[in-house]
Motif scaffolding. Structure first.
Motif, PDB file in Angstrom:
ATOM      1  N   GLU A 174       7.334  22.147  82.739  1.00 17.25           N
ATOM      2  CA  GLU A 174       6.427  20.924  83.018  1.00 17.25           C
ATOM      3  C   GLU A 174       5.037  21.732  83.162  1.00 17.25           C
ATOM      4  O   GLU A 174       3.827  21.150  82.610  1.00 17.25           O
ATOM      5  N   ILE A 175       4.885  22.799  83.906  1.00 18.78           N
ATOM      6  CA  ILE A 175       3.873  23.613  83.933  1.00 18.78           C
ATOM      7  C   ILE A 175       3.192  24.367  82.703  1.00 18.78           C
ATOM      8  O   ILE A 175       1.999  24.281  82.351  1.00 18.78           O
ATOM      9  N   LYS A 176       4.130  24.894  81.806  1.00 20.25           N
ATOM     10  CA  LYS A 176       4.094  25.199  80.657  1.00 20.25           C
ATOM     11  C   LYS A 176       3.299  24.317  79.718  1.00 20.25           C
ATOM     12  O   LYS A 176       2.126  24.346  78.963  1.00 20.25           O
ATOM     13  N   GLN A 177       3.697  22.875  79.611  1.00 22.24           N
ATOM     14  CA  GLN A 177       3.215  21.794  78.872  1.00 22.24           C
ATOM     15  C   GLN A 177       1.804  21.275  79.461  1.00 22.24           C
ATOM     16  O   GLN A 177       0.885  21.364  78.605  1.00 22.24           O
ATOM     17  N   ALA A 178       1.487  21.587  80.805  1.00 23.04           N
ATOM     18  CA  ALA A 178       0.447  21.410  81.392  1.00 23.04           C
ATOM     19  C   ALA A 178      -0.661  22.409  80.854  1.00 23.04           C
ATOM     20  O   ALA A 178      -1.775  22.213  80.577  1.00 23.04           O
ATOM     21  N   PHE A 179      -0.229  23.752  80.748  1.00 23.31           N
ATOM     22  CA  PHE A 179      -1.244  24.752  80.356  1.00 23.31           C
ATOM     23  C   PHE A 179      -1.623  24.574  79.020  1.00 23.31           C
ATOM     24  O   PHE A 179      -2.532  24.811  78.501  1.00 23.31           O
ATOM     25  N   ASP A 180      -0.512  24.218  78.124  1.00 21.75           N
ATOM     26  CA  ASP A 180      -0.566  24.072  76.614  1.00 21.75           C
ATOM     27  C   ASP A 180      -1.730  23.071  76.484  1.00 21.75           C
ATOM     28  O   ASP A 180      -2.482  22.974  75.658  1.00 21.75           O
ATOM     29  N   GLU A 181      -1.635  21.730  77.342  1.00 20.85           N
ATOM     30  CA  GLU A 181      -2.593  20.584  77.275  1.00 20.85           C
ATOM     31  C   GLU A 181      -3.803  21.042  77.564  1.00 20.85           C
ATOM     32  O   GLU A 181      -4.890  20.589  76.889  1.00 20.85           O
ATOM     33  N   PHE A 207      -5.167  24.311  77.836  1.00 20.95           N
ATOM     34  CA  PHE A 207      -5.930  25.629  77.230  1.00 20.95           C
ATOM     35  C   PHE A 207      -5.324  26.117  75.660  1.00 20.95           C
ATOM     36  O   PHE A 207      -5.607  27.100  75.314  1.00 20.95           O
ATOM     37  N   GLY A 208      -4.487  24.812  75.209  1.00 18.85           N
ATOM     38  CA  GLY A 208      -3.906  25.379  73.847  1.00 18.85           C
ATOM     39  C   GLY A 208      -2.610  25.520  73.937  1.00 18.85           C
ATOM     40  O   GLY A 208      -2.204  26.230  74.646  1.00 18.85           O
ATOM     41  N   LYS A 209      -2.026  25.344  72.484  1.00 15.31           N
ATOM     42  CA  LYS A 209      -0.710  25.543  72.495  1.00 15.31           C
ATOM     43  C   LYS A 209      -0.275  26.968  72.765  1.00 15.31           C
ATOM     44  O   LYS A 209      -1.017  28.022  72.197  1.00 15.31           O
ATOM     45  N   LEU A 217      -9.440  33.638  76.115  1.00 10.28           N
ATOM     46  CA  LEU A 217      -8.974  34.675  76.922  1.00 10.28           C
ATOM     47  C   LEU A 217      -7.537  34.815  77.065  1.00 10.28           C
ATOM     48  O   LEU A 217      -6.702  35.720  76.951  1.00 10.28           O
ATOM     49  N   ILE A 218      -7.017  33.498  77.509  1.00  8.67           N
ATOM     50  CA  ILE A 218      -5.450  33.263  77.588  1.00  8.67           C
ATOM     51  C   ILE A 218      -4.856  33.426  76.274  1.00  8.67           C
ATOM     52  O   ILE A 218      -3.812  34.093  76.270  1.00  8.67           O
ATOM     53  N   GLN A 219      -5.319  32.779  75.163  1.00  6.10           N
ATOM     54  CA  GLN A 219      -4.570  32.862  74.214  1.00  6.10           C
ATOM     55  C   GLN A 219      -4.302  34.140  73.565  1.00  6.10           C
ATOM     56  O   GLN A 219      -3.538  34.490  72.719  1.00  6.10           O
TER      57      GLN A 219
END
Length: 261
Positions: A189-196, A198-200, A239-241
């Motif tokens: 769930e957290i990874k999906q929220a980050f992808d939404e 800040f990008g895949k 920066l995250i990507q």
């Protein structure tokens, strides 16, 4: 005459050798260039240069109730329902140019004895809200340990972090946490929220910190990998990507509620 023939043959041999040497040198140059290209990091792998650490303060305080910022926490305070700042540090660098005396004082943990920050009053006021640990001198400690290893002033360092925190708290990540108070959230769930937000692939650059509280595993914070040029107005998503993937560590945890034991 035979001497002229020998000289002519010798000249042809020399030209042939020179030509072969040139071809070998050029080929070797191409091989070196190709090898250099092959050793470049492939898209999606990246390299983590910095770590942005944020706290979920209710969970952090659940196991540290005596800390000043925890003893004063209330259910309506900003950090009860938003992520708060812990720090921003470069990988494998610390205490750059800091005197041995000041460093020793910082490492003892008496952070309020450290020099005050040279920041604008507006920034200091914002840190009191966004970084509850300032009540224990965390801001002073983070500047000496990590801020001194980056270009710019303390004002630049903390203004940038506040900007990053605003971006995170305006994202689907904070929406997920605020909507699940007292309940469990999972790595997926957290990874999906980050992808939404800040990008895949952004979620693969995040690690979650949890601690045991009786039979519960409570979330105390997140660390987020960053890579690139840090400056005011930097694109947090980019920066995250650009950072390297990491292990999530804590597969699930409780989004604790402030003041609830």
């Amino acid at each position: 005459m035979w001497r002229r023939a020998m000289k002519a043959n010798a000249g042809r041999v020399q030209r042939l050798i020179l030509g072969l040497a040139t071809m070998i040198f050029c080929s070797f140059g191409v091989m070196i260039a190709q090898a250099a290209e092959d050793t470049k990091v492939s898209p999606g792998k990246g390299k983590t240069e910095y770590i942005l650490a944020v706290s979920w303060q209710p969970g952090f305080c659940e196991t540290r109730p005596s800390r000043k910022e925890c003893a004063s926490q209330t259910t309506d305070r900003f950090d009860a329902t938003h992520f708060s700042l812990h720090g921003l540090w470069p990988v494998k660098k610390s205490y750059c140019g800091v005197s041995a005396d000041i460093k020793a004082r910082a490492q003892k943990g008496n952070w309020l004895d450290l020099p005050q920050l040279a920041v604008a009053q507006e920034t200091a006021d914002r840190l009191m809200v966004a970084m509850p640990g300032t009540q224990s001198g965390l801001d002073r400690h983070q500047w000496l340990r990590s801020g001194t290893c980056q270009s710019g002033t303390a004002q630049d360092y903390f203004s940038m972090q506040l900007s990053f925190l605003d971006r995170l708290n305006a994202s689907s990540v904070r929406t997920l946490f605020a909507g699940r108070l007292g309940k469990t959230v999972t790595e997926t769930e957290i990874k999906q929220a980050f992808d939404e937000g800040f990008g895949k692939g952004a979620g693969d650059r995040v690690r979650m910190r949890c601690e045991k509280d009786g039979d519960r595993s409570v979330i105390t914070g997140l660390t987020i990998g960053l890579s690139g040029t840090l400056a005011g107005g930097s694109d947090l998503a980019a920066l995250i990507q650009a950072a390297a993937p990491t292990d999530f560590k804590c597969a699930s945890g409780v989004v604790d509620v402030a003041g609830i034991q």
